[in-house]
Scaffold this active site. Sequence first.
Site, PDB file in Angstrom:
ATOM      1  N   GLU A 119       0.830  -1.201   0.000  1.00  0.00           N
ATOM      2  CA  GLU A 119       0.000   0.000   0.000  1.00  0.00           C
ATOM      3  C   GLU A 119       0.865   1.252   0.000  1.00  0.00           C
ATOM      4  O   GLU A 119       2.083   1.178   0.083  1.00  0.00           O
ATOM      5  CB  GLU A 119      -0.957  -0.011   1.184  1.00  0.00           C
ATOM      6  CG  GLU A 119      -0.275  -0.224   2.509  1.00  0.00           C
ATOM      7  CD  GLU A 119      -1.277  -0.534   3.616  1.00  0.00           C
ATOM      8  OE1 GLU A 119      -1.058  -0.089   4.739  1.00  0.00           O
ATOM      9  OE2 GLU A 119      -2.278  -1.209   3.337  1.00  0.00           O
ATOM     10  N   LYS A 121       2.689   4.559   1.253  1.00  0.00           N
ATOM     11  CA  LYS A 121       3.157   5.145   2.501  1.00  0.00           C
ATOM     12  C   LYS A 121       2.761   6.616   2.445  1.00  0.00           C
ATOM     13  O   LYS A 121       3.417   7.426   1.785  1.00  0.00           O
ATOM     14  CB  LYS A 121       4.667   4.984   2.663  1.00  0.00           C
ATOM     15  CG  LYS A 121       5.150   5.573   3.968  1.00  0.00           C
ATOM     16  CD  LYS A 121       6.502   5.042   4.335  1.00  0.00           C
ATOM     17  CE  LYS A 121       7.007   5.501   5.686  1.00  0.00           C
ATOM     18  NZ  LYS A 121       6.497   6.733   6.233  1.00  0.00           N
ATOM     19  N   ASP A 123       2.363  10.367   3.234  1.00  0.00           N
ATOM     20  CA  ASP A 123       3.303  11.282   3.873  1.00  0.00           C
ATOM     21  C   ASP A 123       2.525  12.340   4.644  1.00  0.00           C
ATOM     22  O   ASP A 123       2.280  13.433   4.151  1.00  0.00           O
ATOM     23  CB  ASP A 123       4.195  11.933   2.801  1.00  0.00           C
ATOM     24  CG  ASP A 123       5.432  12.545   3.417  1.00  0.00           C
ATOM     25  OD1 ASP A 123       5.657  12.354   4.625  1.00  0.00           O
ATOM     26  OD2 ASP A 123       6.177  13.221   2.688  1.00  0.00           O
ATOM     27  N   TYR A 232      -6.785   9.260   5.878  1.00  0.00           N
ATOM     28  CA  TYR A 232      -6.834   7.939   5.254  1.00  0.00           C
ATOM     29  C   TYR A 232      -6.547   6.894   6.325  1.00  0.00           C
ATOM     30  O   TYR A 232      -5.516   6.964   7.000  1.00  0.00           O
ATOM     31  CB  TYR A 232      -5.803   7.830   4.121  1.00  0.00           C
ATOM     32  CG  TYR A 232      -6.319   8.443   2.839  1.00  0.00           C
ATOM     33  CD1 TYR A 232      -6.913   7.655   1.867  1.00  0.00           C
ATOM     34  CD2 TYR A 232      -6.246   9.812   2.633  1.00  0.00           C
ATOM     35  CE1 TYR A 232      -7.419   8.212   0.707  1.00  0.00           C
ATOM     36  CE2 TYR A 232      -6.748  10.379   1.471  1.00  0.00           C
ATOM     37  CZ  TYR A 232      -7.337   9.571   0.515  1.00  0.00           C
ATOM     38  OH  TYR A 232      -7.841  10.117  -0.621  1.00  0.00           O
ATOM     39  N   LYS A 322      11.100   3.014   0.773  1.00  0.00           N
ATOM     40  CA  LYS A 322      11.022   4.453   0.508  1.00  0.00           C
ATOM     41  C   LYS A 322      11.404   4.776  -0.940  1.00  0.00           C
ATOM     42  O   LYS A 322      12.223   4.098  -1.548  1.00  0.00           O
ATOM     43  CB  LYS A 322      11.972   5.202   1.449  1.00  0.00           C
ATOM     44  CG  LYS A 322      11.701   4.946   2.911  1.00  0.00           C
ATOM     45  CD  LYS A 322      10.753   5.945   3.516  1.00  0.00           C
ATOM     46  CE  LYS A 322      11.378   7.288   3.689  1.00  0.00           C
ATOM     47  NZ  LYS A 322      11.438   7.800   5.024  1.00  0.00           N
ATOM     48  N   CYS A 416      14.167  48.025  -9.816  1.00  0.00           N
ATOM     49  CA  CYS A 416      13.906  46.879 -10.680  1.00  0.00           C
ATOM     50  C   CYS A 416      15.181  46.495 -11.433  1.00  0.00           C
ATOM     51  O   CYS A 416      15.808  47.355 -12.059  1.00  0.00           O
ATOM     52  CB  CYS A 416      12.791  47.239 -11.658  1.00  0.00           C
ATOM     53  SG  CYS A 416      12.576  46.009 -12.954  1.00  0.00           S
ATOM     54  N   CYS A 419      14.432  47.313 -15.487  1.00  0.00           N
ATOM     55  CA  CYS A 419      14.270  48.664 -16.045  1.00  0.00           C
ATOM     56  C   CYS A 419      14.781  49.752 -15.106  1.00  0.00           C
ATOM     57  O   CYS A 419      14.668  50.937 -15.413  1.00  0.00           O
ATOM     58  CB  CYS A 419      12.810  48.910 -16.413  1.00  0.00           C
ATOM     59  SG  CYS A 419      11.750  49.122 -14.975  1.00  0.00           S
ATOM     60  N   CYS A 435       8.120  46.509  -9.051  1.00  0.00           N
ATOM     61  CA  CYS A 435       8.615  47.511  -9.982  1.00  0.00           C
ATOM     62  C   CYS A 435       7.470  48.484 -10.258  1.00  0.00           C
ATOM     63  O   CYS A 435       6.349  48.068 -10.551  1.00  0.00           O
ATOM     64  CB  CYS A 435       9.056  46.819 -11.271  1.00  0.00           C
ATOM     65  SG  CYS A 435       9.337  47.996 -12.602  1.00  0.00           S
ATOM     66  N   CYS A 440       7.258  48.222 -17.730  1.00  0.00           N
ATOM     67  CA  CYS A 440       8.501  47.451 -17.561  1.00  0.00           C
ATOM     68  C   CYS A 440       8.489  46.255 -18.513  1.00  0.00           C
ATOM     69  O   CYS A 440       7.545  45.461 -18.507  1.00  0.00           O
ATOM     70  CB  CYS A 440       8.625  46.978 -16.114  1.00  0.00           C
ATOM     71  SG  CYS A 440      10.018  45.848 -15.873  1.00  0.00           S
TER      72      CYS A 440
HETATM   73  S1  IVH Z   1       1.394   0.933   9.229  1.00  0.00           S
HETATM   74  C1  IVH Z   1       3.065  -1.086  12.654  1.00  0.00           C
HETATM   75  N1  IVH Z   1       0.727   1.787   6.850  1.00  0.00           N
HETATM   76  O1  IVH Z   1       4.521   5.629   8.334  1.00  0.00           O
HETATM   77  C2  IVH Z   1       2.751  -0.388  11.451  1.00  0.00           C
HETATM   78  N2  IVH Z   1       1.957   3.232   8.265  1.00  0.00           N
HETATM   79  O2  IVH Z   1       7.255   5.153   9.289  1.00  0.00           O
HETATM   80  C3  IVH Z   1       2.481   1.040  11.658  1.00  0.00           C
HETATM   81  N3  IVH Z   1       2.411   5.416   7.288  1.00  0.00           N
HETATM   82  O3  IVH Z   1       3.843   5.828  11.737  1.00  0.00           O
HETATM   83  C4  IVH Z   1       2.032   1.805  10.567  1.00  0.00           C
HETATM   84  N4  IVH Z   1       1.382   5.065   5.387  1.00  0.00           N
HETATM   85  O4  IVH Z   1       2.634   7.407  10.073  1.00  0.00           O
HETATM   86  C5  IVH Z   1       1.358   2.076   8.002  1.00  0.00           C
HETATM   87  N5  IVH Z   1       0.048   2.438   4.742  1.00  0.00           N
HETATM   88  C6  IVH Z   1       0.656   2.713   5.885  1.00  0.00           C
HETATM   89  C7  IVH Z   1       1.270   3.957   6.116  1.00  0.00           C
HETATM   90  C8  IVH Z   1       1.929   4.170   7.326  1.00  0.00           C
HETATM   91  C9  IVH Z   1       2.055   5.942   6.103  1.00  0.00           C
HETATM   92  C10 IVH Z   1       3.220   6.131   8.275  1.00  0.00           C
HETATM   93  C11 IVH Z   1       2.704   6.076   9.678  1.00  0.00           C
HETATM   94  C12 IVH Z   1       3.765   5.389  10.448  1.00  0.00           C
HETATM   95  C13 IVH Z   1       4.971   5.723   9.640  1.00  0.00           C
HETATM   96  C14 IVH Z   1       6.077   4.744   9.880  1.00  0.00           C
END
Ligand code: IVH
Length: 677
Positions: A119, A121, A123, A232, A322, A416, A419, A435, A440
């Site tokens: 899935e 990750k 941010d 999410y 990552k 500026c 000019c 400016c 200009c």
């Molecule tokens: S699972 C034990 N699933 O990444 C597992 N975390 O670096 C705990 N995060 O603290 C988290 N997407 O903030 C999980 N699909 C995902 C995620 C996810 C983002 C974040 C979360 C976690 C951090 C770990």
Amino acid sequence: MVTGDETKIKERIAELIAQIEKANRRYYVEDNPTLSDAQYDKLFRELQALEKEHPELCLDSSPTQKVGAKKNEVFSEVKHRIPMLSLANALDMGEFSDFVGRVQKLLGAAANNLEYVVEYKFDGLATEIVYHNAQLEVASTRGDGIIGENVTDNFCTIKSVPQCLTQNLLTQVPEIFEVRGEVIMEIANFEKLNEQRLAAEEKVFANPRNAAAGSLRQLDPEVTATRPLDFYAYAVASTEGLNIRTEEEGRKLLKELGFKTQETLFVTKSVDEIASYYERMIIERDYLPFEIDGIVIKVNRLDLQEQLGMRARTPRWAVALKFPPREEYTKLLDITVQVGRSGALTPVAELEPVNIGGVIVKRATLHNQEEINRKDIRIGDTVIVRRQGDVIPAVVGVVKEKRSGKEKPYQLPDSCPVCSSPATKENDANVALRCSNPHCPAKISERLIHFVSRKAMDIESLGEKLLVKLLDIGMISSLQDIFALQVEKLAELERMGEKSAANVITAIDNARNPELARFIYSLGIRHVGEQTAKVFAKQYKSLDKFLAASLEDLQQVPDVGPVVAQSIVDFINDPVEKKTIEGLLANGVMVQENTAEDIVGGVFAGQIVVVTGTLSTLSRGQAHAEIEKRGGKITSSVSKSTTMLVAGENAGSKLKKAQDQGVRIVEEEEFAALLKA
Ligand code: IVH
């Protein structure tokens, strides 16, 4: 006996801890990072390695033994019933293979036929919601993994989160039900927020994650309520009392209960498939509405997860793979000044070229003098530069530890650079210097360059050089002149020729029917960026109605503040601008009415579409936009819910998967016909 070496190692550990703690504070508490993610990972790993080699020197208080940062004093504390773990990182496929190897070894025979879920990750900010008798009771940040901050009031302003889980009578939840997930801000909303903040001369957020964190951790929930946050869900903390055996089932439950979850979960037994998904996502992340910084791979079966267990702060059954970083360090060689189309003097960082995720970056915006002062950026500094999809790279922070003392503070000039007219502030409350010369040349050429740019009228063949040349020789002097250009005249230009001239004219002709949002954005009205233009197009639907808007009308539009509203009123009432718009229309520009919301019955309504391969007439992003405009929903990978696959040239594994699943396949010709329907 304490040896010299040991003292050195102790010192290094102390130094690393100090650096990491400081970075944590800057990142989690102050939302003003000083380390790039990659650099942080490097320090963290060095510390982990030293502690592993010398367990006797590993302190309980070391950041490797806990998760995240110390909490801020402002919010009350919440103890997580079950600690919120973090994830171990894999920085490339090699490290991911190590993870797979470890899992297989630990599971032995049970590893046969092992299934993984893959899935995004997300941010953002890890958050836990506790439901008591199906009512949302507490929402908290992760904090140090054991104790987090109580952000319930702020969190409850996120409209997509269910307050109560009883609507769905088919799904019963236990008395205490804990949902975990990520608070994020979509990129478009982040850009809109920063556009507004620049207009109001407030501090801009470095990235969507910081914007989400800053918004969730506001003191005043009313402020949070104005921030476009999303949540999410990705985990149920405890499956006790629930009939769930896999991650996949857990996600299905969350979806049924009304949580936003990742659209398609990728379930596979094949490590090769995970590798190709990873490669693909490095590219496709640019098309997602939110930021992801990697993918998370988890063992699907919960009983196997239990068997694998966990380390101090991370589970053994999951890993975060990552993406290559989007932030890098480089040297700030100089600061130059760019004169924008509104005459604003924008400081631009001239950088030692640096490769950020495959793109060489040499320049980045510093936004304005205020931001330079706030971040204390000096020429000669080592800076953190961030690049993200289509957005202009920006300097997000300074590494002050790297200073030699020779760095020079910077002050924008008061005239500026193009000019030489005086650059002035509009009023005392305003920090931006502009400016003062209405004629200009920089203003005019910047305005034209903006007008033809990809997100505006998208007349690509009318490049910057050609535009400047046309301006110089007086063949154009304003926007409307572009639509009066003729092949014969263009062909007479040096190094042009019939064929290129004809190409330019075709490109201009193709741009004669812009969508309303695109047109509004193209005009280059101050404070009206791409996202704000979309808001107006949605509200006013036609150019006539937009041009007839009054200040009061404009202020009623969601998310529009007085500064933006006033700027539009000034623009539409300016006689010169009026003439420009009339001229554009007279020269054959016909702005489309915005029917985006009225297309519930569009040709793609109800379809969940994946676009793959290369289309000859549209970029991937354009194809997505066209489908969405006609009611379709875009996802990045083929899953059980996919209903249509648009296949261009060289469509690969997605086409095969779609065929296997009997998904409707639409080739380019049919796709083009559907767009015309
Ligand atoms: S699972 C034990 N699933 O990444 C597992 N975390 O670096 C705990 N995060 O603290 C988290 N997407 O903030 C999980 N699909 C995902 C995620 C996810 C983002 C974040 C979360 C976690 C951090 C770990």
